[in-house]
Design an enzyme around this catalytic site. Structure first.
Site, PDB file in Angstrom:
ATOM      1  N   ASN A  12       0.793  -1.240   0.000  1.00 60.95           N
ATOM      2  CA  ASN A  12       0.000   0.000   0.000  1.00 60.95           C
ATOM      3  C   ASN A  12       0.815   1.275   0.000  1.00 60.95           C
ATOM      4  OD1 ASN A  12      -2.766  -0.242  -0.239  1.00 60.95           O
ATOM      5  ND2 ASN A  12      -2.946  -1.066   1.832  1.00 60.95           N
ATOM      6  N   ALA A  13       2.116   1.168  -0.220  1.00 62.10           N
ATOM      7  CA  ALA A  13       2.949   2.378  -0.199  1.00 62.10           C
ATOM      8  C   ALA A  13       2.858   3.142  -1.513  1.00 62.10           C
ATOM      9  CB  ALA A  13       4.403   1.995   0.068  1.00 62.10           C
ATOM     10  N   GLU A  88       6.442  -6.336  -8.326  1.00 60.92           N
ATOM     11  CA  GLU A  88       6.419  -7.572  -7.519  1.00 60.92           C
ATOM     12  C   GLU A  88       7.794  -8.245  -7.496  1.00 60.92           C
ATOM     13  OE1 GLU A  88       3.828  -7.829  -5.802  1.00 60.92           O
ATOM     14  OE2 GLU A  88       2.423  -6.622  -6.966  1.00 60.92           O
TER      15      GLU A  88
END
Ligand SMILES: Nc1ncnc2c1ncn2[C@@H]1O[C@H](COP(=O)(O)OP(=O)(O)O)[C@@H](O)[C@H]1O
Ligand SMILES: Cc1cn([C@H]2C[C@H](O)[C@@H](COP(=O)(O)O)O2)c(=O)[nH]c1=O
Ligand SMILES: [Zn+2]
EC number: 2.7.1.21
Length: 205
Positions: A12-13, A88
């Site tokens: 969530n950054a 990712e």
């Protein structure tokens, strides 16, 4: 000299958002990019990088079978590539990271990797460990804990919101499965989860 960058943060950054912004900036200047994401993470669709603010872009996918140096080399025979962007990146293998070092050093193309530093138990992912060891530049992006401190850790939770203390390292999910927390609150909740799982285990005997 082209560099290998690792932009790391808790969930969530805005890692994917920052990657898509960097992609936009390159292309706005007439440069060509090549995007990659993990094959197993299909939250935004197969081969799509998505952000919480609804930006998205198609991407090539990597898994253990992919040789990144060869694949990028093949793409270079078809078109110019000025920058490689990898989302990712925690799911890269150590071999992938060595291949990305080669892309940067031998092909002279900058490689920007975005990913988590640690898993739900506070342990390094293999891709993150290799990037922390080998990247030219380490950049921390900031997420915020419920208490307002910087969130550096990722707590895995079950359907009831209880902390999960044990399990497989890889489990794809979003806000329903993970909460970004500061270290203090991460360990408080993790210990609660451990104690709860222990008491449930004992109660079943
Ligand atoms: N339209 C959307 N609405 C809500 N969440 C989304 C949407 N598209 C993607 N997401 C989620 O947002 C994530 C990326 O969000 P982002 O804000 O860049 O933070 P980070 O990558 O650091 O977790 C995606 O991986 C996906 O789970
Ligand atoms: C902490 C942790 C995360 N994951 C997975 C969960 C998500 O699918 C991704 C990270 O998503 P982001 O929003 O792009 O940062 O990683 C995991 O498999 N195991 C974990 O311990
Ligand atoms: Zn906190």
């Amino acid at each position: 000299m082209a560099k290998l960058y690792f932009y790391y943060a808790a969930m969530n950054a805005g890692k994917s958002t920052t990657l898509l912004q960097a992609d936009f900036n390159y292309r706005e200047r007439g440069m060509e990019t090549m995007l990659w994401t993990a094959k197993l993470d299909e939250r935004s669709g197969a081969g799509v990088i998505g952000s919480r603010i609804a930006l998205s872009a198609p991407a090539h996918t990597f898994d253990e079978s992919v040789d990144l140096f060869m694949s990028i080399g093949e793409e270079l025979r078809r078109r110019d590539v000025d920058c490689i962007l990898v989302d990712e990146a925690q799911f890269l293998t150590q071999r992938h990271v060595l291949e990305l070092c080669e892309v940067s050093d031998a092909l002279g193309i900058p490689v920007l990797c975005y990913g988590l530093r640690t898993d739900f138990q506070g342990k390094l992912f293999p891709g993150s460990a290799a990037l922390l060891a080998l990247a030219d530049s380490l950049v921390e992006l900031k997420a915020v804990c419920e208490c307002g401190r910087k969130a550096t850790m990722n707590l895995r939770v079950d359907k009831e919101g209880h902390a999960v203390a044990a399990g497989a390292q890889t489990e794809i999910g979003g806000n329903d499965r993970y909460i970004a927390l500061c270290r203090k609150h991460f360990f408080e909740r993790l210990r609660e989860g451990e104690a709860r799982q222990l008491s449930l285990g004992l109660a079943r005997r």
